[in-house]
Structures are given as C-alpha cells and as structure tokens.
Design an enzyme around this catalytic site. Structure first.
Site, short mmCIF file in Angstrom:
data_model
loop_
_atom_site.label_atom_id
_atom_site.label_comp_id
_atom_site.label_asym_id
_atom_site.label_seq_id
_atom_site.Cartn_x
_atom_site.Cartn_y
_atom_site.Cartn_z
N HIS A 60 0.96 -1.13 -0.04
CA HIS A 60 -0.16 -0.06 0.01
C HIS A 60 0.76 1.31 0.13
CE1 HIS A 60 0.64 -0.72 4.32
NE2 HIS A 60 0.17 0.60 4.62
N HIS A 62 1.02 3.93 2.16
CA HIS A 62 1.51 4.71 3.13
C HIS A 62 3.08 5.08 3.12
CE1 HIS A 62 -2.01 4.27 6.11
NE2 HIS A 62 -2.18 5.39 5.14
N ASP A 64 5.57 4.74 5.01
CA ASP A 64 6.55 3.77 5.78
C ASP A 64 6.66 2.34 4.91
OD1 ASP A 64 3.88 3.39 6.69
OD2 ASP A 64 4.65 2.07 8.10
N HIS A 65 5.99 2.25 3.91
CA HIS A 65 5.99 1.24 2.97
C HIS A 65 6.60 1.62 1.41
CE1 HIS A 65 3.80 -1.59 5.54
NE2 HIS A 65 3.40 -0.43 6.03
N HIS A 137 -7.86 -1.84 6.12
CA HIS A 137 -6.97 -1.04 6.60
C HIS A 137 -7.57 0.54 6.37
CE1 HIS A 137 -3.46 0.71 8.42
NE2 HIS A 137 -2.83 1.17 7.26
N ASP A 207 -0.60 -4.02 5.85
CA ASP A 207 -1.35 -3.53 7.18
C ASP A 207 -2.94 -3.73 6.97
OD1 ASP A 207 0.95 -2.35 7.60
OD2 ASP A 207 0.27 -0.50 7.62
N HIS A 265 5.99 -5.62 11.55
CA HIS A 265 5.34 -4.33 11.79
C HIS A 265 4.98 -3.84 13.29
CE1 HIS A 265 2.45 -0.78 10.68
NE2 HIS A 265 3.46 -1.04 9.42
#
Length: 301
Positions: A60, A62, A64-65, A137, A207, A265
């Site tokens: 996804h 976000h 942090d990914h 999510h 997530d 995570h």
C-alpha cells in the site's frame, strides 16, 4: 525461498527497527516486498544485490512502505543494474513514482514497468504465481499469496532397474520426457517417476485488521508473514488505526493451519518489552517468530 527482513517497525524508523521492507530470495533473482525509507541503506548490511532485484511488490502507499522506493530504483541504476524491473502496486503508485522520478531528474538505465493491480489479480513473475487480495485498513492495503513452481518428481530407480535399464543419461530422459524407449519398446515416463513436488506457498499481508481475504491468502501456506503492530491489551488502538494484534495474527495462523508464522510491523512502544511480546505470540502459535531487522528465514526450515 528465503526471506530477509530489512525493516520490521511501524510508522517511522526507530533505533531498533527500520520501517517496512522485506527481501525474498528466489535463488537466482530477488524480490522486494515494500520499500520504506532507508531500505537501500539496510541492504548495505546484507548480501542482497540491487541489480538482482527483478520485482518490487508494494502492499500500500503509506509512506513507511514506499518512501524508499525512488531512491532504491535510482541506486540500482547507478550500480549498473540494466535488467528490466517491474514494480507492482495499488492504483496511484504509477503517478506518484513517475512524478517523483521526473521532478528529481532521475534517469534509470533500465526498463522500468509499473503495474497497478486490483483485488483478485494474479501475475506470473519469475515462474511464481502471485495472487493479490485487498485487505481491510484505513487506506487501500493488499496482501500477496506467492505459489512457488512445483518440482519434478523423483525417479523410481527400483522400477527402472526392473526393466533392466542401466544407469546413465537415459535416467534424465525418463524424468524429463513424457515417454522413453528401451530395447525397442516405449514406456510412459509417469509410471516411473513419483508425483511432482508442490511448490512452497508464502502469504505476505500488508497492514490489515482481521478479514476474510486475509484468510484466503493464508490458507494452508507454508509461511505467513502477518503484521502485529500491537499486543492484545491494545486491541482498541489496533482497531482505531486499522492494525492487528499479536493474537489476531496467531488466530489466523491457527485457523489456516500455516506451517510457520512470522509477525512484523511492531510498534516502538514495545522497546524493552520484547520478551513479553514474543511470549504472547508463541504461547498461542508455537511455530512463530517475531521478526527483527535482518532476520533470515528459509521456507521449509
């Protein structure tokens, strides 16, 4: 298949854990699953070669990914990576990545393909079948089921010898052909070879909170990689932010009869409480590991 975790934290880097990044070694090529900020720096402490990476799978969008992805792609080019690379991700990835590379004047010396997937899509990449499922999510997030190729069955040497076939190159012919000839007669090879050996199955979830598609991805997998951002006591927080707890991860592993569970995570709130965290996981599903940065695991071990 061998996995190496390059980042096992959540949200932002910490002194103990980088953000999400996972390398999957398929013997002659490597895939990345997510590429958070600093992923290429983590790779410097491993044997992973950027030029051998043939695919990046983004769960996804976000930060942090994905924030490490443009840098990794540029570095791969700078290190004389010339083989084509495919990045798979949800809708919006192509626009963001192309804009980032354009605005920063980044030139790649190899062919880059960006493929945006949808729920239920399947892909064949490097002889592996990848099934994509949408998870639940706060932001569109997906998981992957990776089916490795089956291996040829073993030659039934006892049966071959009963025919009087001497050892030699004909043994390979029997294994690799539908039929073989010996002393003027033809035989069906399948009668002299065991059933093909199924490939390994790995399920990697982005997530998510518990959902039916997570179960579909994990069902019967040899390995399940599942987020466990929070311990069970913080279940309300997990639900608020669209994440899973340790016991939600172990419940899925038990329900789907997976061979091994690795949780990742992990929230930085558990620094100093690592033993407590591990115990909560393994007490519910003994065949579990709590990932740490640079952890390596070979599927089937």
């Amino acid at each position: 298949m061998k996995l190496q975790f390059l980042g096992t934290g959540s949200g932002m880097p910490s002194k103990q854990r980088n953000v999400s990044g996972l390398a999957l070694d398929l013997s002659n090529v490597t895939w990345l699953i997510d590429c958070g900020e600093g992923t290429q720096h983590q790779m410097l402490y491993t044997k992973i070669k950027p030029r051998k990476v043939t695919a990046v799978w983004v769960t996804h969008l976000h930060g942090d990914h994905v924030f490490g992805l443009p840098g990794f792609l540029s570095t791969r080019s700078a290190l004389d990576g010339t083989a084509p690379l495919t990045v798979y991700g949800p809708k919006g990835l192509k626009k963001w990545l192309e804009a980032t590379l354009r605005v920063t004047g980044s030139h790649l010396g190899y062919e880059l393909t960006v493929t945006e997937y949808s729920d239920g899509d399947t892909f064949i990449q490097d002889d592996h079948l990848v099934t994509v499922r949408k998870l639940e999510h706060r932001f569109p997030s997906f998981g992957f089921r990776i089916d490795g190729p089956e291996k040829p069955g073993m030659l039934r040497v006892d049966l071959v010898r009963e025919l009087g076939v001497p050892s030699g190159p004909i043994y390979r012919t029997i294994k690799e052909s539908d039929r073989f000839e010996f002393e003027g007669k033809w035989y069906d090879s399948k009668e002299y070879v065991t059933e093909p050996i199924p490939g390994k199955i790995v399920a990697i979830l982005g997530d998510t909170i518990p959902c039916e598609n997570a179960r579909k991805l994990a069902d019967g997998a040899d390995l399940l990689v599942h987020e466990a951002t929070f311990m069970e006591a913080e279940q309300a927080l997990a639900r608020k932010y669209g994440h899973s707890t340790t016991r939600e991860a172990t419940a899925l592993a038990n329900a789907c009869a997976v061979g091994k569970l690795i949780v990742t995570h992990i929230s930085a709130r558990y620094v100093g409480r690592e033993e407590e965290f591990v115990q909560e996981v393994v007490s519910d599903f003994p065949s579990s590991l709590v990932a740490t940065d640079f952890l390596e695991y070979t599927v089937g071990d």
